[in-house]
Motif scaffolding. Structure first.
Motif, mmCIF file in Angstrom:
data_model
loop_
_atom_site.group_PDB
_atom_site.id
_atom_site.type_symbol
_atom_site.label_atom_id
_atom_site.label_comp_id
_atom_site.label_asym_id
_atom_site.label_seq_id
_atom_site.Cartn_x
_atom_site.Cartn_y
_atom_site.Cartn_z
ATOM 1 N N GLY A 476 0.814 -1.219 0.000
ATOM 2 C CA GLY A 476 0.000 0.000 0.000
ATOM 3 C C GLY A 476 0.846 1.267 0.000
ATOM 4 N N PHE A 477 2.088 1.165 0.426
ATOM 5 C CA PHE A 477 2.905 2.368 0.660
ATOM 6 C C PHE A 477 3.973 2.590 -0.410
ATOM 7 N N VAL A 478 4.672 1.511 -0.751
ATOM 8 C CA VAL A 478 5.766 1.640 -1.725
ATOM 9 C C VAL A 478 5.199 1.368 -3.119
ATOM 10 N N LYS A 479 4.537 2.357 -3.643
ATOM 11 C CA LYS A 479 3.839 2.183 -4.930
ATOM 12 C C LYS A 479 4.248 3.301 -5.859
ATOM 13 N N ARG A 480 4.714 2.957 -7.077
ATOM 14 C CA ARG A 480 5.049 4.061 -7.984
ATOM 15 C C ARG A 480 3.763 4.722 -8.462
ATOM 16 N N VAL A 487 12.549 5.495 -9.693
ATOM 17 C CA VAL A 487 12.263 5.235 -8.282
ATOM 18 C C VAL A 487 13.493 4.695 -7.571
ATOM 19 N N LEU A 488 13.660 5.065 -6.280
ATOM 20 C CA LEU A 488 14.666 4.396 -5.448
ATOM 21 C C LEU A 488 14.027 4.074 -4.103
ATOM 22 N N VAL A 489 14.277 2.847 -3.615
ATOM 23 C CA VAL A 489 13.811 2.465 -2.278
ATOM 24 C C VAL A 489 15.053 2.222 -1.429
ATOM 25 N N CYS A 490 15.170 2.951 -0.318
ATOM 26 C CA CYS A 490 16.301 2.745 0.602
ATOM 27 C C CYS A 490 15.774 2.027 1.832
ATOM 28 N N ILE A 491 16.534 1.054 2.297
ATOM 29 C CA ILE A 491 16.059 0.290 3.451
ATOM 30 C C ILE A 491 17.178 0.083 4.467
ATOM 31 N N CYS A 492 16.856 0.283 5.744
ATOM 32 C CA CYS A 492 17.874 0.140 6.790
ATOM 33 C C CYS A 492 17.231 -0.159 8.145
ATOM 34 N N GLY A 493 17.833 -1.099 8.856
ATOM 35 C CA GLY A 493 17.345 -1.464 10.191
ATOM 36 C C GLY A 493 18.048 -2.706 10.657
ATOM 37 N N GLY A 501 12.794 -7.043 3.990
ATOM 38 C CA GLY A 501 12.353 -5.941 3.131
ATOM 39 C C GLY A 501 12.810 -6.148 1.685
ATOM 40 N N ILE A 502 14.063 -6.571 1.525
ATOM 41 C CA ILE A 502 14.595 -6.776 0.165
ATOM 42 C C ILE A 502 13.775 -7.851 -0.556
ATOM 43 N N ARG A 503 13.454 -8.933 0.170
ATOM 44 C CA ARG A 503 12.650 -10.015 -0.447
ATOM 45 C C ARG A 503 11.275 -9.489 -0.855
ATOM 46 N N LEU A 504 10.661 -8.716 0.030
ATOM 47 C CA LEU A 504 9.306 -8.219 -0.259
ATOM 48 C C LEU A 504 9.311 -7.253 -1.444
ATOM 49 N N LEU A 505 10.367 -6.422 -1.512
ATOM 50 C CA LEU A 505 10.440 -5.451 -2.611
ATOM 51 C C LEU A 505 10.617 -6.169 -3.946
ATOM 52 N N LYS A 506 11.334 -7.292 -3.894
ATOM 53 C CA LYS A 506 11.507 -8.091 -5.114
ATOM 54 C C LYS A 506 10.129 -8.634 -5.541
ATOM 55 N N ASP A 507 9.382 -9.116 -4.538
ATOM 56 C CA ASP A 507 8.033 -9.618 -4.839
ATOM 57 C C ASP A 507 7.145 -8.516 -5.409
ATOM 58 N N LYS A 512 16.712 -4.748 -8.765
ATOM 59 C CA LYS A 512 17.866 -4.623 -7.853
ATOM 60 C C LYS A 512 18.381 -3.191 -7.816
ATOM 61 N N GLU A 513 18.430 -2.557 -8.985
ATOM 62 C CA GLU A 513 18.959 -1.189 -9.080
ATOM 63 C C GLU A 513 18.063 -0.192 -8.360
#
Ligand code: FAD
Ligand code: NAP
Length: 520
Positions: A476-480, A487-493, A501-507, A512-513
């Protein structure tokens, strides 16, 4: 006096237990924490089996010590008996055995080159590798020597991508100034690529050129004042370092070359350089997190690029402990934000104190005016990843918010193509949310910015979203907003958060870029 219980230490996810980078973590046995290791090394026990003798180790000898209970490893020419350390190794025994009886330098550098093994393993030192006589190959010329204004050797170049890009330097003087000019031959150089330190007569300048470092390291022939100016001509890649003479006398030569002077080597092969910084202030951010301001010494020119981290080093119970931290800004107030000017000597850190942690309780004990060592920056985030970006999504958990601070500020103030920045910030409770007011104020003022807080341990009064990172939350949130948006998605935690998060973003079909994850 350290009072660290050893049962569950280091905790899962702890940097002492396993560094990032997708390596497997192993549960350490009870009594096998880093603190336990430090205690053992101080117990006076003979850990090498050589009763304190240091020997010269041949390759043939090294290879023989390749079993768990008799395991020698060579790192940068020094040989250690790591058998006593096996059970204490956060990455596990099998990982350590990969280097058994051999040169483990590359393996070590790939995984944790920032770990101070010299200090950790000093009681395990067996000796030095014996130097083999090197046959001089036919046609081999001695190091070409070229005198530049009197003293200096031609670059000692290793692993060069192309000989012609090797930088060179020269210097000239006026009555009051000495200017060192470095010709990098690189376009798009900026002042962040230049790190200068002057301390006790020793001058060190590191110019970062892609994955390489050009180093000038010399004991200056005369004293200088501590305020050093760095100028970079972006178009030509010419770097000028201007030194102010202390006495207006003419210099006959620049200085005496020190270690690795005038060398151009792969960045990963240049050891981390530390300088002592003073603690200037500490201010509460939440119940367990503070904003610390460190001041660089006067002879240092250093800027930490956006998305990069540094290592802070302190001695805990006689052992040097090093942990990575990502500088932030002093606030999110864009109006008050000074342009990131090159002479800024203050670096801000937002650091969570883990009362049972190894590093942070000691760091928090520092008094204003005390010093801590700070390394040169590292990290693989590039500002160019933000160029021409249209939508930026930031997924942060806990202190994983820290790299987002400068990225958010830079994106909103510099990227004109940007239509939207959305931050999804995961925390346990409301009290854990870092800079909540500032984030909400920013979202009110800056229409392109949106923030959503997600709590994993909310109280019954919490009306916002709750849970851990999931497909439902992200979709619902990370939607172009447009199909072809840049687009760029940065993830950290915490590492498992980032991996999930990386797996979900792939789904969710992000390439990758389009995803940048922050790890050590
Ligand atoms: P550790 O000893 O590593 O312990 C951490 C965890 O283990 C805590 O949960 C602690 O409570 C638990 N623990 C410790 N001892 C025990 C015990 N006996 N029993 C049970 N549990 C125990 N952090 C920041 O705050 N700010 C940053 O800007 C930041 N930037 C980072 C950048 C990078 C690239 C990376 C990889 C990490 C970053 N970190 C940052 C995390 C930081 O490097 C440290 O890992 C963190 O500060 C904890 O260090 P520590 O030695 O105090 O704790
Ligand atoms: P925290 O308070 O323990 O957790 C923050 C949020 O993350 C909580 O909602 C928590 O949910 C969730 N979370 C934790 N583990 C998770 C998992 N396995 N899967 C999904 N969600 C999870 O966080 P913290 O103590 O501030 O730690 C921050 C971490 O970020 C540290 O590990 C630090 O090393 C890392 N960090 C990395 C960098 C970098 O550049 N690489 C920079 C800064 C910080 P629960 O309550 O359910 O656990």
């Amino acid at each position: 006096m350290l009072n660290v219980p050893s049962q569950a230490f280091p905790a899962p996810g702890s940097q002492q237990r396993a560094a990032s980078g997708g390596r497997s973590k192993v549960p350490l046995k009870q009594g096998r924490s880093l603190m336990d290791w430090i205690r053992l090394t101080k117990s006076g026990k003979d850990l090498t089996g050589l009763k304190g003798r240091l020997i010269e180790v041949t390759e043939e000898e090294l290879i023989k010590h390749n079993k768990k209970d008799d395991c020698w490893v060579c790192i940068r020419g020094l040989v250690y008996n790591v058998s006593p350390y096996m059970e204490y190794h956060p990455g596990g025994e099998d990982e350590l055995m990969r280097a058994a009886g051999s040169d483990g330098t590359d393996l070590f550098d790939q995984v944790h080159r920032w770990v101070n093994y010299e200090s950790m393993l000093k009681e395990c030192l067996v000796g030095r590798m014996a130097v083999k006589p090197v046959a001089v190959a036919k046609g081999y010329k001695n190091h070409e020597k070229k005198l530049l204004n009197g003293i200096l050797l031609k670059s000692q170049v290793s692993d060069l991508p192309a000989k012609e890009i090797s930088p060179s330097y020269d210097w000239f003087q006026t009555e009051s100034l000495v200017t060192i000019v470095i010709y990098t031959k690189q376009k798009d150089m900026d002042s962040e690529s230049v790190i200068v330190d002057y301390q006790d007569g020793s001058f060190r300048a590191e110019i970062i050129i892609k994955d390489y470092s050009y180093l000038l390291h010399t004991e200056l022939s005369h004293e200088i004042q501590e305020d050093i100016t760095v100028r970079v001509a972006e178009k030509t890649g010419k770097v000028e370092i201007v030194l102010k003479k202390k006495d207006n006398i003419s210099w006959k030569y620049l200085g005496h070359p020190l270690e690795n002077h005038n060398s151009f080597t792969a960045h990963r092969d240049t050891g981390l350089y530390y300088r002592k910084c003073q603690l200037i202030s500490k201010v509460d951010v939440t119940h367990d997190t503070k904003l610390y301001c460190l001041m660089l010494p006067p002879g240092t020119h250093l800027q930490v690029p956006i998305g990069q981290h540094v290592y802070l080093r302190q001695t805990v119970a006689g052992t040097e402990i090093v942990k990575p931290y990502t500088p932030v800004l002093d606030s999110l107030n864009l109006d008050l934000q000074e342009p990131l000017h090159p002479h800024n000597r203050y670096i801000y850190f937002m650091i969570k104190i883990y009362h049972t942690g190894l590093f942070t309780p000691h760091f928090d004990c520092l008094q204003i005016g005390d010093c801590v060592s700070l390394s040169s920056p590292e990290g693989n985030f590039k500002k160019s990843q933000l160029q021409e970006l249209e939508e930026l999504f930031l997924l942060a958990a806990g202190t994983g918010f820290t790299p987002m601070v400068k990225i958010l500020n830079y994106a909103l103030t510099n990227i004109t193509s940007l239509r939207k920045v959305k931050l999804m910030f995961f925390n346990k409770t409301e009290g854990d949310i870092l800079w909540r007011n500032q984030l909400e104020q920013l979202a009110d003022k800056e229409k392109r910015f949106e923030v959503e807080f997600i709590l994993s341990e909310p109280t019954s009064e919490w009306t916002g979203k709750q849970g851990r990172i999931s497909l439902a939350l992200l979709s619902g949130f990370v939607k172009r907003s447009l199909e072809n948006s840049r687009v760029l998605v940065c993830i950290c935690g915490p590492e498992p958060f980032t991996e999930q998060g990386i797996r979900l973003l792939k789904d969710l079909n992000f390439s990758k870029e389009e995803v940048h994850s922050f790890t050590a």
